[in-house]
Design a protein around this motif. Structure first.
Motif, PDB file in Angstrom:
ATOM      1  N   HIS A  43      39.439 -16.601   7.055  1.00  0.00           N
ATOM      2  CA  HIS A  43      38.862 -15.333   7.505  1.00  0.00           C
ATOM      3  C   HIS A  43      37.456 -15.122   6.937  1.00  0.00           C
ATOM      4  O   HIS A  43      36.617 -14.460   7.551  1.00  0.00           O
ATOM      5  N   THR A  63      44.706  -6.885  18.600  1.00  0.00           N
ATOM      6  CA  THR A  63      44.980  -7.471  17.287  1.00  0.00           C
ATOM      7  C   THR A  63      46.476  -7.552  17.016  1.00  0.00           C
ATOM      8  O   THR A  63      46.977  -8.586  16.557  1.00  0.00           O
ATOM      9  N   GLY A  72      48.172 -11.129  17.123  1.00  0.00           N
ATOM     10  CA  GLY A  72      48.652 -11.500  15.795  1.00  0.00           C
ATOM     11  C   GLY A  72      50.123 -11.858  15.829  1.00  0.00           C
ATOM     12  O   GLY A  72      50.555 -12.867  15.260  1.00  0.00           O
ATOM     13  N   LEU A 107      41.199 -14.938  11.836  1.00  0.00           N
ATOM     14  CA  LEU A 107      42.296 -14.111  11.336  1.00  0.00           C
ATOM     15  C   LEU A 107      43.596 -14.452  12.056  1.00  0.00           C
ATOM     16  O   LEU A 107      44.662 -14.564  11.422  1.00  0.00           O
ATOM     17  N   MET A 108      43.524 -14.621  13.376  1.00  0.00           N
ATOM     18  CA  MET A 108      44.729 -14.964  14.136  1.00  0.00           C
ATOM     19  C   MET A 108      45.305 -16.317  13.691  1.00  0.00           C
ATOM     20  O   MET A 108      46.510 -16.469  13.493  1.00  0.00           O
ATOM     21  N   LEU A 133      46.987 -16.025  10.314  1.00  0.00           N
ATOM     22  CA  LEU A 133      48.326 -15.456  10.414  1.00  0.00           C
ATOM     23  C   LEU A 133      49.327 -16.510  10.903  1.00  0.00           C
ATOM     24  O   LEU A 133      50.446 -16.609  10.380  1.00  0.00           O
TER      25      LEU A 133
END
Length: 500
Positions: A78, A286, A290, A442-443, A446
């Protein structure tokens, strides 16, 4: 006399550059960046077992060595996304590849397992965001009508290189040479050579990125309109073979909301990058993406990690003539027959690696086929179809006692890995430029973070209740297909074809 048009929306201006040589070169570069990332992060799968004899590592130490690169990816990806959104895609990719090569090459000279683990952690952390940044760069340089196709094709590069790594290790690891380095008190041998080969793509890509264009959309989002226009002219010139002066656009405007911040200070800027993703209108994207990244990565990445173990057990039973059994029964038979056998060979099993290569190439080809029909079927339809077919195949494995059918069903289960590319395509489409790289990183973070849990759960189920593993993971995969109905619908396919 060329008539110039002013204030052209970016997507239209990009479409006017055409689709040809530049786009192919950019695709090759971004795919190569993804290959470099995979080589560096997953190199421990081959280096850890191959270094056992020299470094004298225990099972616990080997587990730590194998897990540290993934921890590096989760904790830093990230940050690279933030840097790419604030400092530029091209610059950060160059820095990432350079650090990755330096740390990765240094790992070849590690005197013990602790130094090796630390250096592989650093090299993996350095390249952790490179695939997401490369996808953002590729998407922002590709006309919308071809964007999803190229993004999905990069998954073929990802799938292919896992098999290529296996093939590279077959001739190299068994080599018997050893050159003593007195200062470090180590012997430079086959696994150290393989380590150097795995990190070479980082070095080559560092040079390649230097020669590439920055994303014109990124420059436009930062108010550098003249630089963005010059790059668009350069793209037009490469694609058409004509002078950039013949490009019909005189000025470009960003056709999306631009909430780029001028905040000073790292924390303030980082917060300005993160917060928009967790409030309307991006909050829905998101949460949905996510969840989908977690679900898909957990289900399929876990099987990819244990692929050599499961395939080797399956084929071992077939070779011994135990063919009228389910796949789980074959795995249990192979596991029970090897529990008392001692294996001290400091190399990888050639048969298993060859099979991994074959399956990887097969999946890469299937991914290429999917990318060829995406404009006719649509991202969402393909995503849902692959999820459901993959999940059904996983469940049906438990009822098949015909080994060729079981093999086909297992490969069908693994085809869900193609949806990695679809999810990345959704991510780059749904987020604006100023948070695009950060959001994709970020995805992926995760998804990879959830993989740690999936890997351990799947391994425990395979050893204690194999049938439940396929029922649970297959059922969750089908549920992911149903939830996929919430993803954005594809634009009118007729309109897409008209634009092409």
């Amino acid at each position: 006399m060329v008539v110039k048009i002013s204030k052209v929306p970016f997507e239209e201006a990009l479409n006017m550059t055409g689709f040809s040589k530049f786009n192919l070169l950019m695709f090759m570069l971004c795919s190569s960046v993804i290959v470099a990332m995979v080589f560096e992060i997953y190199s421990v799968s081959y280096l850890v077992p191959a270094s056992v004899c020299e470094l004298d590592t225990t099972s616990t130490q080997q587990g730590l060595m194998a897990g540290l690169p993934l921890i590096g990816v989760i904790t830093t990806s990230h940050i690279w996304g933030y840097l790419a959104d604030t400092r530029g895609r091209r610059k950060i990719l160059c820095v990432s590849m350079t650090i990755g090569f330096v740390a990765g090459a240094a790992a070849a000279l590690s005197p013990n397992w602790i130094v090796l683990s630390i250096l592989k952690f650093l090299s993996s952390a350095a390249v952790s965001g490179s695939s997401a940044i490369a996808l953002a760069l590729l998407s922002e340089c590709t006309p919308a009508s071809r964007r999803s196709t190229l993004l999905l094709l990069t998954t073929s590069a990802f799938l292919s290189c896992t098999g290529i790594m296996a093939i590279l290790s077959i001739p190299i690891l068994p080599m018997k040479f050893a050159f003593y380095i007195p200062y470090l008190d180590i012997h430079f041998n086959s696994w150290r050579l393989l380590n150097l080969i795995f990190c070479l793509p980082c070095l080559l890509n560092a040079f390649g990125v230097v020669c590439a264009y920055e994303s014109p959309k990124y420059l436009l989002s930062k108010g550098e309109d003249k630089k963005a226009l010059e790059i668009l002219k350069g793209i037009f010139e490469m694609n058409s073979g004509k002078s950039g002066d013949l490009y019909q656009v005189s000025s470009v405007v960003l056709d999306e909301d631009n909430a780029s911040t001028t905040s000073k200070g790292f924390l303030a800027t980082l917060a300005a990058q993160i917060f928009p993703m967790f409030k309307p209108p991006l909050l829905k994207n998101t949460l949905l993406l996510g969840f989908m990244f977690i679900l898909v990565f957990t289900c399929i990445n876990s099987f990819i990690v244990w692929l050599p173990f499961m395939v080797d057990a399956f084929m071992s039973s077939v070779e011994k003539g135990f063919t009228e059994m389910t796949m789980c029964e074959m795995i249990r038979l192979a596991r029970n027959s090897t529990q008392t056998e001692e294996n001290t060979a400091c190399t990888m099993n050639r048969t298993a690696m060859t099979m991994v290569f074959g399956i990887s190439i097969m999946l890469a080809v299937l991914n290429a086929v999917a990318s060829g029909v995406i404009n006719f079927i649509g991202k969402r339809r393909l995503f849902i179809g692959i999820q459901i077919l993959s999940g059904l195949a996983g469940i049906l494995i438990n009822v098949s006692s015909i080994w060729p059918l079981s093999a086909v069903l297992f490969i069908m289960l693994l085809t869900d890995v193609i949806n990695f590319g679809f999810l990345s395509a959704f991510a780059v489409d749904l987020y604006p430029t100023y948070v695009k790289a950060k959001a994709v990183c970020l995805m992926v973070m995760l998804g990879r973070g959830s993989t740690i849990l999936g890997i351990n759960v799947l391994k425990n189920l395979i050893e204690n209740n194999c049938e439940a593993a396929f029922y649970i993971f297959g059922g969750v995969t089908i549920a992911g297909g149903v939830i996929g109905l919430l993803l954005p619908a594809d634009p009118s396919l007729f309109n897409q074809k008209t634009k092409i």
